[in-house]
Design a protein around this motif. Structure first.
Motif, PDB file in Angstrom:
ATOM      1  N   SER A   1       0.812  -0.931  -0.172  1.00 55.12           N
ATOM      2  CA  SER A   1      -0.201   0.127  -0.159  1.00 55.12           C
ATOM      3  C   SER A   1       0.569   1.489   0.016  1.00 55.12           C
ATOM      4  N   PHE A   2       0.335   2.680   0.308  1.00 55.70           N
ATOM      5  CA  PHE A   2       0.888   3.706  -0.407  1.00 55.70           C
ATOM      6  C   PHE A   2       1.414   3.627   1.096  1.00 55.70           C
ATOM      7  N   THR A   3       0.725   3.431   2.025  1.00 52.11           N
ATOM      8  CA  THR A   3       0.719   3.654   3.694  1.00 52.11           C
ATOM      9  C   THR A   3       2.855   3.256   3.898  1.00 52.11           C
ATOM     10  N   HIS A   4       2.882   1.580   3.701  1.00 52.05           N
ATOM     11  CA  HIS A   4       3.827   0.773   3.520  1.00 52.05           C
ATOM     12  C   HIS A   4       4.878   1.247   2.518  1.00 52.05           C
ATOM     13  N   ILE A   5       4.315   1.972   1.931  1.00 54.40           N
ATOM     14  CA  ILE A   5       5.179   3.003   0.729  1.00 54.40           C
ATOM     15  C   ILE A   5       6.330   4.040   2.013  1.00 54.40           C
ATOM     16  N   ALA A   6       5.392   4.673   1.936  1.00 53.85           N
ATOM     17  CA  ALA A   6       5.444   5.567   2.576  1.00 53.85           C
ATOM     18  C   ALA A   6       6.218   6.287   4.226  1.00 53.85           C
ATOM     19  N   GLU A   7       5.914   4.731   4.674  1.00 51.04           N
ATOM     20  CA  GLU A   7       7.870   4.200   5.839  1.00 51.04           C
ATOM     21  C   GLU A   7       8.922   3.979   5.196  1.00 51.04           C
ATOM     22  N   LEU A   8       8.545   3.091   4.028  1.00 51.44           N
ATOM     23  CA  LEU A   8       9.725   2.231   3.457  1.00 51.44           C
ATOM     24  C   LEU A   8      10.887   3.610   3.282  1.00 51.44           C
ATOM     25  N   ILE A   9      10.114   4.526   2.079  1.00 48.65           N
ATOM     26  CA  ILE A   9      11.299   5.872   2.209  1.00 48.65           C
ATOM     27  C   ILE A   9      11.375   6.595   2.679  1.00 48.65           C
ATOM     28  N   THR A  10      11.348   6.880   4.308  1.00 47.94           N
ATOM     29  CA  THR A  10      11.991   6.842   5.337  1.00 47.94           C
ATOM     30  C   THR A  10      13.206   6.332   5.935  1.00 47.94           C
ATOM     31  N   ILE A  11      13.436   5.832   4.648  1.00 49.21           N
ATOM     32  CA  ILE A  11      14.833   5.040   4.799  1.00 49.21           C
ATOM     33  C   ILE A  11      15.643   5.298   3.763  1.00 49.21           C
ATOM     34  N   ASP A  12      17.127   5.786   4.535  1.00 51.96           N
ATOM     35  CA  ASP A  12      18.037   6.581   3.465  1.00 51.96           C
ATOM     36  C   ASP A  12      18.759   5.670   2.699  1.00 51.96           C
ATOM     37  N   ASP A  13      18.803   4.081   3.262  1.00 55.89           N
ATOM     38  CA  ASP A  13      19.802   3.612   3.254  1.00 55.89           C
ATOM     39  C   ASP A  13      19.516   1.922   1.739  1.00 55.89           C
ATOM     40  N   PRO A  14      19.232   2.402   0.575  1.00 57.69           N
ATOM     41  CA  PRO A  14      18.662   1.351  -0.837  1.00 57.69           C
ATOM     42  C   PRO A  14      19.226   0.002   0.163  1.00 57.69           C
ATOM     43  N   THR A  15      20.034  -0.541   0.314  1.00 60.75           N
ATOM     44  CA  THR A  15      20.186  -2.157   0.878  1.00 60.75           C
ATOM     45  C   THR A  15      18.976  -2.020   2.134  1.00 60.75           C
ATOM     46  N   LYS A  16      18.765  -1.970   3.163  1.00 67.43           N
ATOM     47  CA  LYS A  16      18.272  -2.209   4.496  1.00 67.43           C
ATOM     48  C   LYS A  16      16.842  -1.725   3.823  1.00 67.43           C
ATOM     49  N   ARG A  17      16.196  -0.461   2.384  1.00 63.45           N
ATOM     50  CA  ARG A  17      15.259  -0.179   2.588  1.00 63.45           C
ATOM     51  C   ARG A  17      14.737  -1.935   1.420  1.00 63.45           C
TER      52      ARG A  17
ATOM     53  N   SER B   1      12.479  -2.289  15.650  1.00 58.30           N
ATOM     54  CA  SER B   1      12.622  -3.344  16.759  1.00 58.30           C
ATOM     55  C   SER B   1      14.552  -3.611  16.040  1.00 58.30           C
ATOM     56  N   LEU B   2      14.779  -2.621  14.722  1.00 54.52           N
ATOM     57  CA  LEU B   2      15.820  -3.025  14.463  1.00 54.52           C
ATOM     58  C   LEU B   2      16.127  -4.169  13.633  1.00 54.52           C
ATOM     59  N   TYR B   3      14.919  -5.141  12.898  1.00 55.73           N
ATOM     60  CA  TYR B   3      15.436  -6.345  12.423  1.00 55.73           C
ATOM     61  C   TYR B   3      16.376  -6.530  11.822  1.00 55.73           C
ATOM     62  N   TYR B   4      16.252  -5.127  11.256  1.00 54.67           N
ATOM     63  CA  TYR B   4      17.908  -5.410   9.382  1.00 54.67           C
ATOM     64  C   TYR B   4      18.698  -5.363  10.307  1.00 54.67           C
ATOM     65  N   GLU B   5      19.355  -5.017  11.372  1.00 54.45           N
ATOM     66  CA  GLU B   5      20.628  -4.747  12.398  1.00 54.45           C
ATOM     67  C   GLU B   5      20.910  -6.139  12.866  1.00 54.45           C
ATOM     68  N   ARG B   6      19.613  -6.702  13.184  1.00 57.27           N
ATOM     69  CA  ARG B   6      19.953  -8.102  14.223  1.00 57.27           C
ATOM     70  C   ARG B   6      19.652  -8.981  12.875  1.00 57.27           C
ATOM     71  N   SER B   7      19.507  -9.058  12.052  1.00 56.62           N
ATOM     72  CA  SER B   7      19.276  -9.619  10.489  1.00 56.62           C
ATOM     73  C   SER B   7      21.546 -10.276  10.183  1.00 56.62           C
ATOM     74  N   GLY B   8      21.839  -8.479  10.299  1.00 56.54           N
ATOM     75  CA  GLY B   8      23.184  -8.709   9.781  1.00 56.54           C
ATOM     76  C   GLY B   8      23.572  -9.221  10.858  1.00 56.54           C
ATOM     77  N   LEU B   9      23.856  -9.335  11.968  1.00 54.00           N
ATOM     78  CA  LEU B   9      24.491 -10.162  13.408  1.00 54.00           C
ATOM     79  C   LEU B   9      24.078 -11.434  13.913  1.00 54.00           C
ATOM     80  N   SER B  10      22.763 -12.049  12.831  1.00 50.22           N
ATOM     81  CA  SER B  10      22.080 -13.144  13.362  1.00 50.22           C
ATOM     82  C   SER B  10      23.329 -14.348  12.532  1.00 50.22           C
ATOM     83  N   GLN B  11      23.424 -15.481  13.238  1.00 48.24           N
ATOM     84  CA  GLN B  11      24.454 -16.294  13.214  1.00 48.24           C
ATOM     85  C   GLN B  11      23.326 -18.166  12.257  1.00 48.24           C
ATOM     86  N   ASN B  12      22.360 -17.290  12.534  1.00 43.66           N
ATOM     87  CA  ASN B  12      21.129 -18.317  12.015  1.00 43.66           C
ATOM     88  C   ASN B  12      19.411 -17.318  11.139  1.00 43.66           C
ATOM     89  N   LYS B  13      19.894 -16.452  10.483  1.00 44.23           N
ATOM     90  CA  LYS B  13      19.012 -15.521   9.708  1.00 44.23           C
ATOM     91  C   LYS B  13      17.824 -16.575   9.715  1.00 44.23           C
TER      92      LYS B  13
END
Length: 184
Positions: free
Chosen positions: A118-134, A157-169
């Protein structure tokens, strides 16, 4: 899907395309491709007034800024426009955006973005500056069929960052999606 859900989805797709087109108009015609208009935010004030007089809903300055950001973040959406729209969008206007599309574009096909978020999802996603994170959140949002509230929760909850640190993604993904609030 029932008829009501199909109608709701169709309305959301049209709203999303409308918002992208408004962003396109601001960036390409009013600003003529410059990152900042010479006359600054006065442009958005004026456009907001004109659109409000024409009874265009959600056309305040803040929304117009969001629509411009939407266009600048996802210029490749143009590929998803129905053919009848393309005659109003000269190819020359997007020439300066070609590098942006490669640099900042989504990892998903434009069609997938427009028809599944939805556009509401997209509105949240465009707040992320890092293209990889987005791109990570785009994919995870689709994979988990997340609601907007769930997308916000996962970002918070910083899921992206936690995923990067996780041993078991895979296990982290299963955990993140096990109690996720999904879209109806």
């Amino acid at each position: 899907q029932d008829l009501s859900a199909q109608a709701s989805k169709a309305v959301n797709i049209q709203l999303t395309l409308r918002n992208w087109l408004i962003g396109y108009y601001i960036a390409e015609y009013e600003q003529r491709g410059k990152d900042r208009a010479d006359y600054g935010d006065a442009l958005l004030v004026k456009l907001s007034e004109v659109l409000s007089q024409r009874n265009v809903v959600r056309s305040g300055e803040r929304e117009l800024r969001r629509y411009r950001q939407f266009y600048n973040t996802y210029p490749q959406i143009r590929e998803s426009l129905p053919p009848e729209f393309n005659k109003y969008l000269p190819q020359k206007a997007t020439d300066h955006r070609n590098n942006l599309t490669k640099e900042k574009g989504s990892s998903l096909a434009p069609y997938t973005l427009i028809f599944n978020l939805s556009f509401t999802h997209i509105a949240e996603l465009i707040t992320i500056d890092d293209p990889t994170k987005r791109a990570f959140y785009e994919v995870e949002c689709l994979r988990g069929n997340w609601s907007v509230r769930e997308l916000k929760r996962q970002m918070g909850s910083l899921y992206y960052e936690r995923s990067g640190l996780s041993q078991n993604k895979k296990k982290l993904s299963e955990l993140a999606n096990s109690d996720a609030e999904i879209q109806p």
